[in-house]
Enzyme design. Sequence first.
Site, PDB file in Angstrom:
ATOM      1  CE  LYS A  19      28.431 -13.293   1.888  1.00  6.73           C
ATOM      2  NZ  LYS A  19      29.693 -12.775   2.456  1.00  6.73           N
ATOM      3  NE  ARG A  94      30.670 -19.121   1.184  1.00  7.77           N
ATOM      4  CZ  ARG A  94      29.974 -18.351   2.020  1.00  7.77           C
ATOM      5  NH1 ARG A  94      28.663 -18.316   1.983  1.00  7.77           N
ATOM      6  NH2 ARG A  94      30.612 -17.629   2.907  1.00  7.77           N
ATOM      7  NE  ARG A 133      30.391 -11.382  12.310  1.00  9.43           N
ATOM      8  CZ  ARG A 133      30.106 -11.809  11.083  1.00  9.43           C
ATOM      9  NH1 ARG A 133      28.994 -11.442  10.488  1.00  9.43           N
ATOM     10  NH2 ARG A 133      30.945 -12.595  10.434  1.00  9.43           N
ATOM     11  NE  ARG A 139      30.030 -15.983  11.594  1.00 11.16           N
ATOM     12  CZ  ARG A 139      29.652 -15.628  10.372  1.00 11.16           C
ATOM     13  NH1 ARG A 139      28.609 -14.854  10.207  1.00 11.16           N
ATOM     14  NH2 ARG A 139      30.327 -16.047   9.322  1.00 11.16           N
ATOM     15  NE  ARG A 150      34.528 -16.322   7.590  1.00  8.66           N
ATOM     16  CZ  ARG A 150      34.145 -15.406   8.480  1.00  8.66           C
ATOM     17  NH1 ARG A 150      34.782 -15.308   9.651  1.00  8.66           N
ATOM     18  NH2 ARG A 150      33.131 -14.624   8.224  1.00  8.66           N
TER      19      ARG A 150
HETATM   20  P1  AP5 Z   1      27.476  -9.151   7.485  1.00  7.06           P
HETATM   21  O1  AP5 Z   1      26.249  -8.493   7.013  1.00  7.06           O
HETATM   22  O2  AP5 Z   1      27.376 -10.330   8.379  1.00  7.06           O
HETATM   23  O3  AP5 Z   1      28.407  -9.532   6.226  1.00  7.06           O
HETATM   24  P2  AP5 Z   1      28.514 -10.891   5.440  1.00  7.06           P
HETATM   25  O4  AP5 Z   1      29.022 -10.543   4.089  1.00  7.06           O
HETATM   26  O5  AP5 Z   1      27.215 -11.635   5.540  1.00  7.06           O
HETATM   27  O6  AP5 Z   1      29.653 -11.545   6.299  1.00  7.06           O
HETATM   28  P3  AP5 Z   1      29.772 -12.998   6.908  1.00  7.06           P
HETATM   29  O7  AP5 Z   1      31.005 -12.968   7.747  1.00  7.06           O
HETATM   30  O8  AP5 Z   1      28.520 -13.447   7.556  1.00  7.06           O
HETATM   31  O9  AP5 Z   1      30.009 -13.784   5.557  1.00  7.06           O
HETATM   32  P4  AP5 Z   1      30.635 -15.141   5.295  1.00  7.06           P
HETATM   33  O10 AP5 Z   1      30.449 -15.280   3.828  1.00  7.06           O
HETATM   34  O11 AP5 Z   1      32.012 -15.315   5.794  1.00  7.06           O
HETATM   35  O12 AP5 Z   1      29.761 -16.097   6.225  1.00  7.06           O
HETATM   36  P5  AP5 Z   1      28.532 -17.041   6.007  1.00  7.06           P
HETATM   37  O13 AP5 Z   1      27.691 -16.918   7.190  1.00  7.06           O
HETATM   38  O14 AP5 Z   1      27.909 -16.853   4.676  1.00  7.06           O
HETATM   39  O15 AP5 Z   1      28.405  -8.020   8.127  1.00  7.06           O
HETATM   40  C1  AP5 Z   1      29.624  -8.335   8.763  1.00  7.06           C
HETATM   41  C2  AP5 Z   1      29.833  -7.332   9.914  1.00  7.06           C
HETATM   42  O16 AP5 Z   1      29.969  -6.026   9.364  1.00  7.06           O
HETATM   43  C3  AP5 Z   1      28.631  -7.275  10.873  1.00  7.06           C
HETATM   44  O17 AP5 Z   1      29.097  -7.066  12.172  1.00  7.06           O
HETATM   45  C4  AP5 Z   1      27.837  -6.064  10.367  1.00  7.06           C
HETATM   46  O18 AP5 Z   1      27.101  -5.442  11.394  1.00  7.06           O
HETATM   47  C5  AP5 Z   1      28.935  -5.161   9.841  1.00  7.06           C
HETATM   48  N1  AP5 Z   1      28.516  -4.336   8.706  1.00  7.06           N
HETATM   49  C6  AP5 Z   1      27.668  -4.671   7.706  1.00  7.06           C
HETATM   50  N2  AP5 Z   1      27.522  -3.658   6.829  1.00  7.06           N
HETATM   51  C7  AP5 Z   1      28.321  -2.661   7.281  1.00  7.06           C
HETATM   52  C8  AP5 Z   1      28.610  -1.338   6.809  1.00  7.06           C
HETATM   53  N3  AP5 Z   1      28.076  -0.852   5.682  1.00  7.06           N
HETATM   54  N4  AP5 Z   1      29.493  -0.594   7.523  1.00  7.06           N
HETATM   55  C9  AP5 Z   1      30.055  -1.071   8.653  1.00  7.06           C
HETATM   56  N5  AP5 Z   1      29.806  -2.314   9.169  1.00  7.06           N
HETATM   57  C10 AP5 Z   1      28.955  -3.101   8.481  1.00  7.06           C
HETATM   58  O19 AP5 Z   1      29.236 -18.459   5.970  1.00  7.06           O
HETATM   59  C11 AP5 Z   1      29.907 -18.964   7.107  1.00  7.06           C
HETATM   60  C12 AP5 Z   1      30.488 -20.331   6.789  1.00  7.06           C
HETATM   61  O20 AP5 Z   1      29.429 -21.249   6.484  1.00  7.06           O
HETATM   62  C13 AP5 Z   1      31.408 -20.402   5.557  1.00  7.06           C
HETATM   63  O21 AP5 Z   1      32.730 -20.049   5.883  1.00  7.06           O
HETATM   64  C14 AP5 Z   1      31.272 -21.874   5.166  1.00  7.06           C
HETATM   65  O22 AP5 Z   1      32.018 -22.697   6.000  1.00  7.06           O
HETATM   66  C15 AP5 Z   1      29.795 -22.148   5.433  1.00  7.06           C
HETATM   67  N6  AP5 Z   1      28.943 -21.859   4.256  1.00  7.06           N
HETATM   68  C16 AP5 Z   1      27.968 -20.905   4.171  1.00  7.06           C
HETATM   69  N7  AP5 Z   1      27.402 -20.930   2.949  1.00  7.06           N
HETATM   70  C17 AP5 Z   1      28.021 -21.918   2.256  1.00  7.06           C
HETATM   71  C18 AP5 Z   1      27.888 -22.406   0.937  1.00  7.06           C
HETATM   72  N8  AP5 Z   1      26.996 -21.870   0.063  1.00  7.06           N
HETATM   73  N9  AP5 Z   1      28.702 -23.437   0.547  1.00  7.06           N
HETATM   74  C19 AP5 Z   1      29.594 -23.980   1.402  1.00  7.06           C
HETATM   75  N10 AP5 Z   1      29.783 -23.558   2.684  1.00  7.06           N
HETATM   76  C20 AP5 Z   1      28.999 -22.530   3.100  1.00  7.06           C
END
Ligand code: AP5
Length: 192
Positions: A19, A94, A133, A139, A150
């Site tokens: 994402k 979410r 990562r 992280r 998660r």
């Molecule tokens: P990345 O692009 O970071 O993927 P992502 O889907 O954004 O993964 P995240 O781990 O950041 O998502 P998440 O939903 O767990 O975390 P968030 O920050 O939203 O890619 C991941 C890895 O893969 C990277 O190393 C990248 O380089 C690699 N990659 C990407 N594309 C690739 C490809 N095609 N091939 C190979 N490798 C690839 O949320 C974190 C926390 O915040 C949550 O757990 C929660 O506690 C809180 N939070 C955030 N938003 C909310 C909300 N709306 N409501 C409540 N709590 C929230």
Amino acid sequence: MALGHAEVLLLMGPPGAGKGTQASKLARARQLLKLSTGDMLRNHVAQGSALGQQAKAIMEAGELVPDALIIAMVKEAIAAQNSDVRVLLDGFPRTPGQAEALETLLREFDTALTAAILLEVNEDELVARLLKRAQEEGRSDDNEATIRRRMQVYREQTQPLVDYYAAKSKLRRVSGEGSVEEVFARITEVLL
Ligand code: AP5
């Protein structure tokens, strides 16, 4: 592409689906304001703000930060746009409560969601990406136990939104497997 007009896209998908990676590219390509709730929360944690202090332990446990805090944070960011709303939402909404709040909020700004893009990736690949990562960036929620939690939270609380947006004919399913460029090309295609 009608730049200068309202456009509201959201990127959904499990942890590690890509994402954030795709959100940056898409926001640049379509001149959208990228709102990543995960990044916004990590900034709050880094700054030690009141919200950051509340969110830190919740994020480290892999749970969701309460809806009210998230909705207020997003509302403030959208309201700061002083022309047509042009945003790319990454990781929000979410929960069903967040989705309903978004709808109300967009109505207040005389606009509506353009499309919800769902990135689909198999779970082994997701875990492999996040563990990689963890080694590269450290992280704090990228350890195996929190990653599993998660994923479970995603299935229980966020996956219902897939049906919610499908019922509104807003859902666009995209395979998130393959190279970053391949995935980006697929997203661009479903938005034509
Ligand atoms: P990345 O692009 O970071 O993927 P992502 O889907 O954004 O993964 P995240 O781990 O950041 O998502 P998440 O939903 O767990 O975390 P968030 O920050 O939203 O890619 C991941 C890895 O893969 C990277 O190393 C990248 O380089 C690699 N990659 C990407 N594309 C690739 C490809 N095609 N091939 C190979 N490798 C690839 O949320 C974190 C926390 O915040 C949550 O757990 C929660 O506690 C809180 N939070 C955030 N938003 C909310 C909300 N709306 N409501 C409540 N709590 C929230």
